[in-house]
Design an enzyme around this catalytic site. Structure first.
Site, PDB file in Angstrom:
ATOM      1  CG  HIS A 100      -1.906   1.141   1.211  1.00  0.00           C
ATOM      2  ND1 HIS A 100      -1.475   2.516   1.742  1.00  0.00           N
ATOM      3  CD2 HIS A 100      -3.109   1.034   0.728  1.00  0.00           C
ATOM      4  CE1 HIS A 100      -2.542   3.226   1.449  1.00  0.00           C
ATOM      5  NE2 HIS A 100      -3.732   2.518   1.019  1.00  0.00           N
ATOM      6  CD  GLU A 172      -5.020   2.058  -3.323  1.00  0.00           C
ATOM      7  OE1 GLU A 172      -6.251   2.318  -3.020  1.00  0.00           O
ATOM      8  OE2 GLU A 172      -4.286   1.589  -2.417  1.00  0.00           O
ATOM      9  N   GLY A 178      -6.324   9.809  -0.054  1.00  0.00           N
ATOM     10  CA  GLY A 178      -6.305  10.235   1.406  1.00  0.00           C
ATOM     11  C   GLY A 178      -6.986  11.714   1.468  1.00  0.00           C
ATOM     12  CB  SER A 219     -10.151  10.477  -3.756  1.00  0.00           C
ATOM     13  OG  SER A 219      -9.220  10.983  -3.003  1.00  0.00           O
TER      14      SER A 219
END
Ligand code: PGA
Length: 269
Positions: A100, A172, A178, A219
């Protein structure tokens, strides 16, 4: 049934939600989604380590797959603070998320480490969800595609087409994740998913490469989920903040599922 016949929808709860909050979230999510055929949707949740055992006792794998946010590549040893594949297996987890953005950029994990972790996860029979994505700087420098290809080629080194049957990838972009992130447009995400899918076919061959689900994350919200899922190369959505309320997650799922069905009818596999 082909892997890409399903819609992949999941969330990583990051360092949020206590054991009790995780249980409540899962119970509510299960209740809200139990009418949806699991042949059509792959629903997954990746809670914090401390909540995993209680989470597993709350929902079954068929209803909601559960994963860990990270994992050590060694089975045991002098690795203080790490969690081994055997420990996660004991809990009965289905999957492990690897690489991640926050692991890579806050904790300094490298592609070589992600490779050790992916290899260990697949060797132990977990589904491995490898996360990749370019930073804003890499995007500005015009090296997004090269970055994604490097993360895939290094992160998946030594993985065979047979092992890749349990591999998922999440795209991502770091700049999209975030509270300070701004979501990628559906067009941009689809373009990068094409780059990723091409690279996966190079690595594993046409058939095995094509079958690997590639999810978009960063998002995702009620406003952009529908547009994203209508793109042919986006096999699912990996959502953070907008999924942490089960009712909201359910409403995102309900908004994209009919669109996914329509897309499948139109384009097939
Ligand atoms: P976000 O998180 O949806 O809150 O941007 C995405 C992620 O980190 O996977």
């Amino acid at each position: 049934m082909a892997r890409l016949d399903k819609l992949y929808m999941g969330t990583n709860t990051k360092m949020y939600k206590t054991i009790q909050e995780t249980r409540n979230f899962l119970l509510r999510l299960y209740e809200l989604t139990k009418d949806l055929s699991r042949d059509e949707i792959e629903l997954f949740v990746i809670p914090s380590y401390t909540a995993l055992s209680a989470a597993r006792n709350t929902v079954g794998s068929r209803q909601i797959k559960l994963g860990a946010q990270n994992m050590c590549w060694e089975d045991q040893g002098q690795f203080t603070g790490e969690i081994s594949p055997l420990m996660l297996k004991e809990i009965g987890l289905d999957m492990v998320m690897i690489g991640h953005s926050e692991r890579r950029h806050i904790f300094g994990e490298s592609d070589e480490e992600e490779n050790l972790k992916v290899t260990a996860a697949l060797r132990h029979g977990f589904t491995a969800l490898l996360c990749i994505g370019e930073t804003q700087e890499q995007k500005d420098n015009g090296i997004s595609d090269e970055t994604l290809r490097t993360q895939l080629k290094c992160g998946l080194k030594g993985i065979t087409p047979g092992m890749a049957l349990k591999l998922w990838v999440a795209y991502e972009p770091v700049w999209a994740i975030g509270v300070n992130g701004k979501p990628a447009s559906a067009e941009y995400a689809d373009e990068k998913h094409t780059v990723i899918k091409t690279c996966l076919k190079e690595l594993f061959g046409e058939e095995a490469g094509r079958d690997i689900p590639v999810l978009y994350g960063g998002s995702v919200n009620n406003g952009n989920a529908a547009e994203l899922i209508q793109k042919n190369n986006i096999d699912g959505l990996f959502t953070g903040r907008s999924a942490w309320d089960a009712d909201n997650f359910n409403s995102i799922i309900r908004s994209v599922l009919p669109l996914f069905r329509k897309r499948k009818e139109k384009f097939g596999q």
